[in-house]
Motif scaffolding. Sequence first.
Motif, PDB file in Angstrom:
ATOM      1  N   THR A  46       0.849  -1.205   0.000  1.00 38.79           N
ATOM      2  CA  THR A  46       0.000   0.000   0.000  1.00 38.79           C
ATOM      3  C   THR A  46       0.878   1.246   0.000  1.00 38.79           C
ATOM      4  OG1 THR A  46      -0.171   0.425   2.375  1.00 38.79           O
ATOM      5  CG2 THR A  46      -1.683  -1.226   1.443  1.00 38.79           C
ATOM      6  N   ILE A  47       0.222   2.364  -0.254  1.00 43.35           N
ATOM      7  CA  ILE A  47       0.884   3.654  -0.287  1.00 43.35           C
ATOM      8  C   ILE A  47       1.445   4.016   1.090  1.00 43.35           C
ATOM      9  CG2 ILE A  47      -1.185   4.998   0.260  1.00 43.35           C
ATOM     10  CD1 ILE A  47      -0.401   6.914  -1.990  1.00 43.35           C
ATOM     11  N   VAL A  48       0.875   3.461   2.148  1.00 43.62           N
ATOM     12  CA  VAL A  48       1.376   3.713   3.505  1.00 43.62           C
ATOM     13  C   VAL A  48       2.768   3.108   3.659  1.00 43.62           C
ATOM     14  CG1 VAL A  48       0.955   3.369   5.962  1.00 43.62           C
ATOM     15  CG2 VAL A  48      -0.979   3.694   4.399  1.00 43.62           C
TER      16      VAL A  48
ATOM     17  N   ARG B  47       4.940   2.585   1.468  1.00 44.97           N
ATOM     18  CA  ARG B  47       5.972   3.184   0.621  1.00 44.97           C
ATOM     19  C   ARG B  47       6.804   4.231   1.365  1.00 44.97           C
ATOM     20  NH1 ARG B  47       2.855   4.677  -4.632  1.00 44.97           N
ATOM     21  NH2 ARG B  47       1.566   2.844  -4.291  1.00 44.97           N
TER      22      ARG B  47
ATOM     23  N   LEU C 189      -4.523   4.143   9.479  1.00 48.56           N
ATOM     24  CA  LEU C 189      -3.444   3.735   8.581  1.00 48.56           C
ATOM     25  C   LEU C 189      -3.123   4.852   7.594  1.00 48.56           C
ATOM     26  CD1 LEU C 189      -4.442   0.025   7.794  1.00 48.56           C
ATOM     27  CD2 LEU C 189      -2.650   0.847   9.320  1.00 48.56           C
ATOM     28  N   PHE C 190      -4.158   5.424   6.979  1.00 42.22           N
ATOM     29  CA  PHE C 190      -3.895   6.518   6.048  1.00 42.22           C
ATOM     30  C   PHE C 190      -3.397   7.748   6.798  1.00 42.22           C
ATOM     31  CE2 PHE C 190      -4.585  10.136   3.368  1.00 42.22           C
ATOM     32  CZ  PHE C 190      -4.220   9.678   2.111  1.00 42.22           C
ATOM     33  N   GLY C 191      -3.978   7.990   7.970  1.00 44.77           N
ATOM     34  CA  GLY C 191      -3.570   9.140   8.773  1.00 44.77           C
ATOM     35  C   GLY C 191      -2.083   9.100   9.135  1.00 44.77           C
TER      36      GLY C 191
ATOM     37  N   ALA D 297      -0.269  10.448   6.277  1.00 47.11           N
ATOM     38  CA  ALA D 297      -0.456  11.894   6.252  1.00 47.11           C
ATOM     39  C   ALA D 297       0.427  12.577   7.292  1.00 47.11           C
ATOM     40  CB  ALA D 297      -1.924  12.232   6.484  1.00 47.11           C
ATOM     41  N   ALA D 298       0.523  11.976   8.462  1.00 46.42           N
ATOM     42  CA  ALA D 298       1.332  12.565   9.530  1.00 46.42           C
ATOM     43  C   ALA D 298       2.794  12.677   9.102  1.00 46.42           C
ATOM     44  CB  ALA D 298       1.197  11.734  10.802  1.00 46.42           C
TER      45      ALA D 298
ATOM     46  N   LEU E 208       3.806  12.966   5.904  1.00 45.95           N
ATOM     47  CA  LEU E 208       3.839  14.018   4.874  1.00 45.95           C
ATOM     48  C   LEU E 208       3.809  15.406   5.508  1.00 45.95           C
ATOM     49  CD1 LEU E 208       1.370  12.620   2.175  1.00 45.95           C
ATOM     50  CD2 LEU E 208       3.866  12.709   2.069  1.00 45.95           C
ATOM     51  N   LEU E 209       3.096  15.524   6.627  1.00 40.28           N
ATOM     52  CA  LEU E 209       2.941  16.830   7.279  1.00 40.28           C
ATOM     53  C   LEU E 209       4.046  17.104   8.308  1.00 40.28           C
ATOM     54  CD1 LEU E 209      -0.939  16.778   7.844  1.00 40.28           C
ATOM     55  CD2 LEU E 209       0.327  18.072   6.101  1.00 40.28           C
TER      56      LEU E 209
ATOM     57  N   ARG F 213       4.586  15.505  11.062  1.00 44.68           N
ATOM     58  CA  ARG F 213       4.168  15.264  12.447  1.00 44.68           C
ATOM     59  C   ARG F 213       4.702  13.938  12.974  1.00 44.68           C
ATOM     60  NH1 ARG F 213      -0.591  18.412  12.625  1.00 44.68           N
ATOM     61  NH2 ARG F 213      -0.075  20.200  11.346  1.00 44.68           N
TER      62      ARG F 213
END
Lengths: 287, 287
Positions: A166-168, A170, A202-204, A207-208, A210-211, A213
């Motif tokens: 999944t993209i996570v 990666r 999982l997606f969050g 995102a964390a 990428l941001l 965090r």
Amino acid sequence: MMIGVDWGTSRLRAFLLDGDGAVRATRASDAGIVTLDGGGFDAALAPLLHDWPAGLTLLLCGMIGSRQGVVEAPYVACPAGLPDLARALVPVRIAGRDGMIVPGLSCAPPDVLRGEETLIAGAGLSDALACLPGSHAKWVRVAEGAVQGFRTYLTGELFAAVAQHTIVGRLMQPEDPLDWQDFFDQGVAAARGDRAAPTALLFGARAAVLLGRLPARGLRPYVSGVLIGAELAAEVPRGRVVLIGGGELVARYARAFTTAGIAHEFGPPDAAPAGLFRIAAAAGLLP
Amino acid sequence: MMIGVDWGTSRLRAFLLDGDGAVRATRASDAGIVTLDGGGFDAALAPLLHDWPAGLTLLLCGMIGSRQGVVEAPYVACPAGLPDLARALVPVRIAGRDGMIVPGLSCAPPDVLRGEETLIAGAGLSDALACLPGSHAKWVRVAEGAVQGFRTYLTGELFAAVAQHTIVGRLMQPEDPLDWQDFFDQGVAAARGDRAAPTALLFGARAAVLLGRLPARGLRPYVSGVLIGAELAAEVPRGRVVLIGGGELVARYARAFTTAGIAHEFGPPDAAPAGLFRIAAAAGLLP
């Protein structure tokens, strides 16, 4: 003496057991059921037993009794204790010997296990909630010495699928032995939060990163924490909680229990030989 | 007139838009950002625009503004409405033209989106909970015309990973167009149940097949229902709920809403052109 065999998806282990169940010798190979793919069972087992006395009681447990194994041992429905397992052993001729296969268990809502029934027997539990980490983590409710029911979580296998496909995954970097615990704890806490949804966490996590965090090295332990935390959120463990198994994964679960404030104790790190011995005894297979 | 471009991970679409935002022409290719892998953006876009007038306003949205795209357009933090997007457009020179890129959005708890901000703008929502199904399903809270926050579920991508790379997927058979609905509904209901854990339901689905409680053709729709149902369980949708998108997947979500008794309406099946037009207007890019 007897011979016990724990034959799982990825590993085959044979134990020579004394009259009191003590392990006199252990031999292992990586000829798991998945590796064999439906054949070659005799050739895989025979070399491990070749110089052990003939005529010994031979008891096998694990995926060897599944549809992909040498012969299918039908699931025994819960509640099921030692006498139920003993009554449902399935005879087999393997590696030039006569043996018996321990069946797996089924319960409702629909769930199955195979191999863990022997570990539970080996742990000698009377009343407890047993947690057995793994690719398919099992939470088993034991009362009055019998398995009342259980629930399986796809935790380990899902972690691998998320990490690899999944993209996570990666964005994942190797975790740091010095601080993975912090991110793991955050994942456990997030999964136990109000209205938490593992699939959103999982997606969050991605995102964390990428941001900025969450450091990329924290992604792997965070996701691991989310998936294990989801088990704790659903099971709401209380009473006597026993962790069964060995190695790093069990240490991770223990950490999750501790940070979640859940009292727990450890069962034997390898309960398979004792379980095979106890089932053989219950079946009257020992001299 | 203006040119709008929706450039996602797997697809590139260019729209020639009239002065009132109506779509005069659409051209598409499969030169998604993932396909291009960091280069060849000019060569991918130029053929689609070659005979459209020079000097037109050119606005692009989607993954083209990500780190893997032609230039990174930093996420705008929620709450964010049209004026906020308009202020944060990032200039770009691409395919021999001057254009602007629409930024994505970020929110807390950490989450990001890119492309959906344009769909939300195109749907013209003022106050609603918008659900955008997909590989990464987005639930977006809109109030007073601005995105207040959102949550992303790995639903579609996780379904693919489970189907292709876990023991659950190994038992999957093609679903039957005549009865997949029953199994899908069962999955949705299970995920919305008390103390439901998606990771346990996934394994339980496999067990149900092994125990003859679920036909193999029911496994795929059941798992799909579990993952979509987990979204409903976490979001607890109420108020105005709008489903945005087109195709079979949106129909599946609508079915889940209906069986769960959640009132909902449909947004435009393709909101990208209208969104690009509205953002361009808000930024004063239209004559």
